[in-house]
Write a protein that holds these residues in place. Structure first.
Motif, PDB file in Angstrom:
ATOM      1  N   THR A 142       0.105   2.544  14.544  1.00  0.00           N
ATOM      2  CA  THR A 142       0.927   3.440  13.729  1.00  0.00           C
ATOM      3  C   THR A 142       2.239   3.765  14.430  1.00  0.00           C
ATOM      4  O   THR A 142       3.307   3.806  13.803  1.00  0.00           O
ATOM      5  CB  THR A 142       0.149   4.741  13.440  1.00  0.00           C
ATOM      6  OG1 THR A 142      -1.096   4.418  12.826  1.00  0.00           O
ATOM      7  CG2 THR A 142       0.941   5.655  12.510  1.00  0.00           C
ATOM      8  N   SER A 174      -4.610  11.275  10.533  1.00  0.00           N
ATOM      9  CA  SER A 174      -3.201  10.978  10.802  1.00  0.00           C
ATOM     10  C   SER A 174      -2.324  12.138  10.373  1.00  0.00           C
ATOM     11  O   SER A 174      -2.459  12.677   9.276  1.00  0.00           O
ATOM     12  CB  SER A 174      -2.773   9.707  10.060  1.00  0.00           C
ATOM     13  OG  SER A 174      -1.394   9.495  10.221  1.00  0.00           O
ATOM     14  N   ALA A 178       2.512   9.977   5.390  1.00  0.00           N
ATOM     15  CA  ALA A 178       2.616   8.602   4.907  1.00  0.00           C
ATOM     16  C   ALA A 178       2.209   8.488   3.450  1.00  0.00           C
ATOM     17  O   ALA A 178       1.364   9.242   2.954  1.00  0.00           O
ATOM     18  CB  ALA A 178       1.753   7.682   5.765  1.00  0.00           C
ATOM     19  N   THR A 180       0.155   6.336   0.991  1.00  0.00           N
ATOM     20  CA  THR A 180      -1.014   5.493   1.217  1.00  0.00           C
ATOM     21  C   THR A 180      -1.537   4.934  -0.099  1.00  0.00           C
ATOM     22  O   THR A 180      -1.721   5.673  -1.062  1.00  0.00           O
ATOM     23  CB  THR A 180      -2.138   6.286   1.907  1.00  0.00           C
ATOM     24  OG1 THR A 180      -1.633   6.840   3.124  1.00  0.00           O
ATOM     25  CG2 THR A 180      -3.315   5.381   2.211  1.00  0.00           C
ATOM     26  N   ILE A 270       1.286   3.034   4.294  1.00  0.00           N
ATOM     27  CA  ILE A 270       0.024   2.447   4.743  1.00  0.00           C
ATOM     28  C   ILE A 270      -0.669   1.850   3.531  1.00  0.00           C
ATOM     29  O   ILE A 270      -0.929   2.546   2.548  1.00  0.00           O
ATOM     30  CB  ILE A 270      -0.894   3.494   5.406  1.00  0.00           C
ATOM     31  CG1 ILE A 270      -0.215   4.114   6.637  1.00  0.00           C
ATOM     32  CG2 ILE A 270      -2.224   2.868   5.808  1.00  0.00           C
ATOM     33  CD1 ILE A 270      -1.014   5.237   7.279  1.00  0.00           C
ATOM     34  N   LEU A 300       2.257  -0.242   7.664  1.00  0.00           N
ATOM     35  CA  LEU A 300       1.023  -0.725   8.280  1.00  0.00           C
ATOM     36  C   LEU A 300       0.105  -1.192   7.156  1.00  0.00           C
ATOM     37  O   LEU A 300      -0.154  -0.439   6.216  1.00  0.00           O
ATOM     38  CB  LEU A 300       0.354   0.394   9.084  1.00  0.00           C
ATOM     39  CG  LEU A 300      -1.120   0.173   9.499  1.00  0.00           C
ATOM     40  CD1 LEU A 300      -1.241  -0.993  10.462  1.00  0.00           C
ATOM     41  CD2 LEU A 300      -1.697   1.447  10.136  1.00  0.00           C
TER      42      LEU A 300
END
Length: 846
Positions: A142, A174, A178, A180, A270, A300
């Motif tokens: 990350t 986390s 982000a 996701t 992500i 990611l």
């Protein structure tokens, strides 16, 4: 309000002192959140309505329910709880909340709670024990992604090892803001529909920020937006159909790369793609493409797969992973079973007696092999009271061959009504709606949903799907498979058929569900519908330029047709369509002259003769013409091309006439009849209207106008007009690039490469062949891979690397012969002879 200490697991709640302790340390909570927690704990086991909780905590002041929702979220964060798999606060959709953990009271509460703490705590084994190292690796990845270095990582391990739990823990722990998105592959006919998990993850992303992301999709990734038609406004569907017609796999890859780069510009991104051992060829290509891009971006991509389902069989993913790992373009995070020491270390923090903790750890590890999922099931069985003492239960609980007896015990405890619902749900799949199950069983929908709620609340086999009312999912694939295996064959067939009918009548477009419908109707023994939807799924795959997936679907459809529908009224129609489409796909990915094509086209001709259907006949004739043409049987190919022209003229079939003129032009050119070739090529181009005929590649696996320009340019070249010819070749390349059709683009690139060979321009040949090779390798076009290798070998020889060039030409010729093609073989041999000459190997050249 109680003055006693209230203890649950490793928490202690002091209502009088307004304190929440975790392992004896105070947990900070806002006053209203503390009051809400106290009220829920004091009313544990009972459904507390939203209005009741608002009145109890905020009095009779007007407060919106969003405030209550935020307060519950704060409590869950403090308690390390999850809305999807709650240990403490359960949400009852639209009604309220219930505190579900066991609570001890009094001064000894902490001691008693610690004694029993292992049971509920171990429900989180897969994300809490022995996973510090993989979580740290994910944290490092990350950090790299945040620094602008995109990351692709794979979490691997056997079923039940905790891959999903690790991913969920990582996402929840986390601190990144982000964006996701999550998608999951499903087991279908060997490989699923093209890009299925990616589209699911993309849909998940758009739901979170629809206004921004749907606009971004429209701007930079219209071919992906076209796959999510529910985000289109009323004026867009027709435009999207045109976008899809011109879509290519290469274009979709480029668009997706640009899309995630831009998505990650404002917030880190992500993407989670689970169960890649069931992934499709197109998704694998996308991952490989993204891994090889060099752009700076903050994303990611996290995948998971079972190594045994990839490495022990000839799965396409195995080769993709090998190449990425060799080049250092991905990270693998393997998960191992938990050691006895890891289980013991964890238990020692919750069970005060060290000897007891050690005995538990030893027994748990021996019985489960350290597989987290099995550990959870064993502890749940112990908690249900299978034996009077936990230690004895662990030591005596039977787990032969992993889970079978334990699952049977849990399943048999259910009443007939609950078992029937689970069995019907297992037919639907890993996730299902209560409405679908009710329809399959012809039961009342409310009754079924009530039973599903009861099962989910008690954590028996299923759990609710977050944010989708009335939808549920099996807690693990083991549960779904176990329930499915406990249905009699006749009952299973009936359930599949009813589920298929229900899905068929849904509002979704049939092509979106084609593979799923085919599966249900095949297992429901309705063979005609199964074949129908396999064909539709294959056509959808072709439209997405996923030819490998289409071929696999067609092979299954043909096998089913021969096994179940021989002699039926539908046999000739499906036999013609499936064989013709399958043959054309094989021509594209293996070569026009492979031996298997002769048998396939013979079957197609036999089937179409029974139908008397001209459009179908024209497609078959085109394929048979192409088969004989590349084998240099020019007299036979001319006969088929003339028959195609006659049939098309008689029927007034414009698409067939365009294809016939191209076939005639190309055949006459190779017979040396240049004036006839010129006339037919020009006639083909005169009939072709880009707006009307831009999707003819679906009929012919190549665009006729691109091919006619190839023919016209070559004729002009041979007649002594090289400048005019180069202009025509440039036009062919521009049209192919505009259409975005990979196979037509390969034809245009090969034409340009050949002209540079004729002009003795080896550097330009290398440039064109590199582009052709990339395209051919990406889509598996063996014919064009061979051609590119041969021309590239000649160019290398001309540039002073004669031995390397000879080797390339020989390899290319071997591949070329494997496709069954004999077309322009003498030309290739002259290039090999010239390369031998460059190397000074005169005798071999002669």
């Amino acid at each position: 309000m109680s003055n006693q200490m209230l203890a649950f697991d490793y928490f202690q709640l002091d209502p009088a002192g307004a304190r929440l302790l975790k392992y004896g340390d105070r947990v900070a909570l806002p006053p209203k959140a503390m009051a809400a927690l106290v009220y829920l704990v004091e009313n544990r086991g009972r459904l507390v309505g939203k209005d009741e909780l608002l009145d109890a905590v905020w009095g009779h002041r007007f407060v919106s329910q969003s405030v209550l929702k935020n307060t519950i979220a704060t409590l869950r964060q403090a308690l390390d709880d999850e809305s999807k798999n709650p240990l403490y606060i359960e949400t009852v959709h639209r009604l309220g909340y219930r505190f579900i953990a066991a609570v001890n009271t009094g001064t000894t509460a902490a001691t008693e709670s610690a004694k029993m703490a292992a049971v509920p705590i171990l429900a989180g084994l897969s994300r809490l024990i022995g996973r510090e190292k993989p979580l740290a690796e994910l944290g490092n990845l990350t950090k790299k992604a945040l620094a602008g270095q995109p990351q692709l990582a794979f979490i691997t391990g056997e079923p039940g090892i905790g891959k999903t739990a690790l991913i969920e823990t990582f996402l929840q722990s986390s601190a990144l803001p982000a964006l996701t998105g999550r998608g999951q592959c499903i087991e279908q006919y060997g490989q699923s529909e093209p890009y299925l998990p990616v589209l699911e993850a993309l849909n998940d992303l758009v739901r979170q920020d629809e206004a921004r992301l749907s606009k971004l999709l429209s701007q930079v990734a219209p071919t992906w937006l076209a796959q999510l038609p529910w985000y289109l406004n009323q004026t867009e569907p027709m435009a999207m159909q045109q976008v899809l017609a011109g879509a290519s796999q290469l274009r979709m890859l480029r668009e997706f790369g640009e899309l995630i780069d831009r998505c990650a510009a404002d917030r880190p991104l992500i993407l989670v793609l689970e169960d890649l051992h069931w992934s499709d060829h197109a998704t694998q290509n996308l991952l490989a493409y993204l891994a090889r891009r060099k752009q700076i971006a903050r994303w990611l991509i996290l995948g998971s797969y079972r190594p045994e389902d990839v490495m022990l069989v000839d799965h396409d993913l195995k080769h993709v992973l090998r190449d990425l790992q060799i080049q250092g373009l991905c990270t693998e995070i393997p998960l191992e079973p938990l050691s006895e020491a890891a289980i013991g270390a964890y238990l020692s923090t919750h069970v005060k007696d060290p000897d007891r903790a050690a005995n538990w750890a030893r027994a748990l590890h021996r019985k489960t092999g350290g597989l987290p999922f099995f550990l959870m099931q064993l502890i749940e069985t112990v908690q249900a009271g299978r034996a009077p003492e936990e230690d004895v239960a662990i030591q005596t609980a039977a787990l032969p061959e992993s889970m079978q007896q334990l699952l049977a015990y849990q399943f048999d405890r259910l009443s007939d009504g609950y078992r029937l619902i689970l069995q019907a749900a297992s037919v639907v799949g890993m996730t299902f709606s209560a409405e679908t199950v009710a329809t399959a069983l012809a039961l009342d929908w409310v009754e079924v949903e009530t039973r599903c709620e009861n099962l989910a609340r008690s954590r028996h086999f299923i759990e609710p799907v977050t944010d989708i009312p009335g939808h549920y999912g099996f807690r693990h694939a083991f549960y779904q498979k176990f329930a499915y295996q406990h249905i009699s064959p006749l009952q299973r067939a009936g359930l599949h058929f009813h589920v298929g009918e229900w899905l068929e009548s849904s509002r979704k477009r049939p092509e979106e569900l084609a593979t799923e419908l085919a599966l249900h109707f095949e297992r429901g023994r309705h063979w005609e519908k199964a074949v129908k939807y396999l064909q539709l799924a294959a056509n959808t795959a072709v439209a997405r330029h996923a030819l490998h997936e289409a071929a696999q679907l067609l092979r299954h459809g043909l096998a089913l047709l021969e096994d179940k529908l021989t002699g039926s009224p539908e046999y000739a129609r499906y036999g013609t369509d499936l064989n013709t489409l399958y043959a054309m796909i094989l021509q594209a990915i293996q070569g026009y002259g492979v031996d298997a094509l002769e048998v396939i086209y013979r079957r197609a001709l036999e089937s179409v003769d029974r139908l008397g259907d001209t459009p179908r006949l024209l497609r078959v004739l085109w394929g048979v013409w192409a088969f004989h043409y590349v084998r240099s049987k020019l007299d036979l190919s001319l006969d088929y091309a003339r028959q195609m022209q006659a049939e098309a003229e008689q029927a007034g079939d414009m698409a067939g006439l365009i294809g016939a003129h191209f076939a005639l032009g190309t055949t006459h050119m190779n017979r040396g009849e240049l004036d006839l070739a010129l006339a037919h090529a020009r006639q083909c181009l005169a009939l072709y209207e880009p707006n009307s005929h831009g999707a003819l590649f679906r009929l012919y696996t190549q665009d006729p106008a691109v091919c006619a320009r190839y023919c016209l340019g070559l004729v002009l070249w041979l007649k002594g007009f090289p400048e005019q010819a180069m202009t025509v070749f440039d036009d062919a390349l521009a049209l192919a690039e505009n259409l975005g059709h990979p196979f037509s683009l390969a034809i245009a690139l090969s034409a340009m490469a050949w002209r540079h060979v004729d002009r003795r321009e080896p550097s330009s040949v290398l440039e064109r062949c590199e582009a052709l090779e990339r395209l051919a390798e990406e889509h598996g076009f063996l014919l064009w891979q061979a051609m590119a290798a041969i021309m590239r070998g000649w160019a290398s020889a001309m540039l002073g690397q004669a031995e390397e060039g000879i080797l390339r030409i020989q390899q290319g010729l071997a591949t070329w012969r494997a496709t069954g093609s004999r077309w322009i073989a003498p030309r290739y041999l002259t290039l090999l002879a010239e390369a031998y000459g460059q190397a000074g190997r005169i005798e071999e050249g002669l």
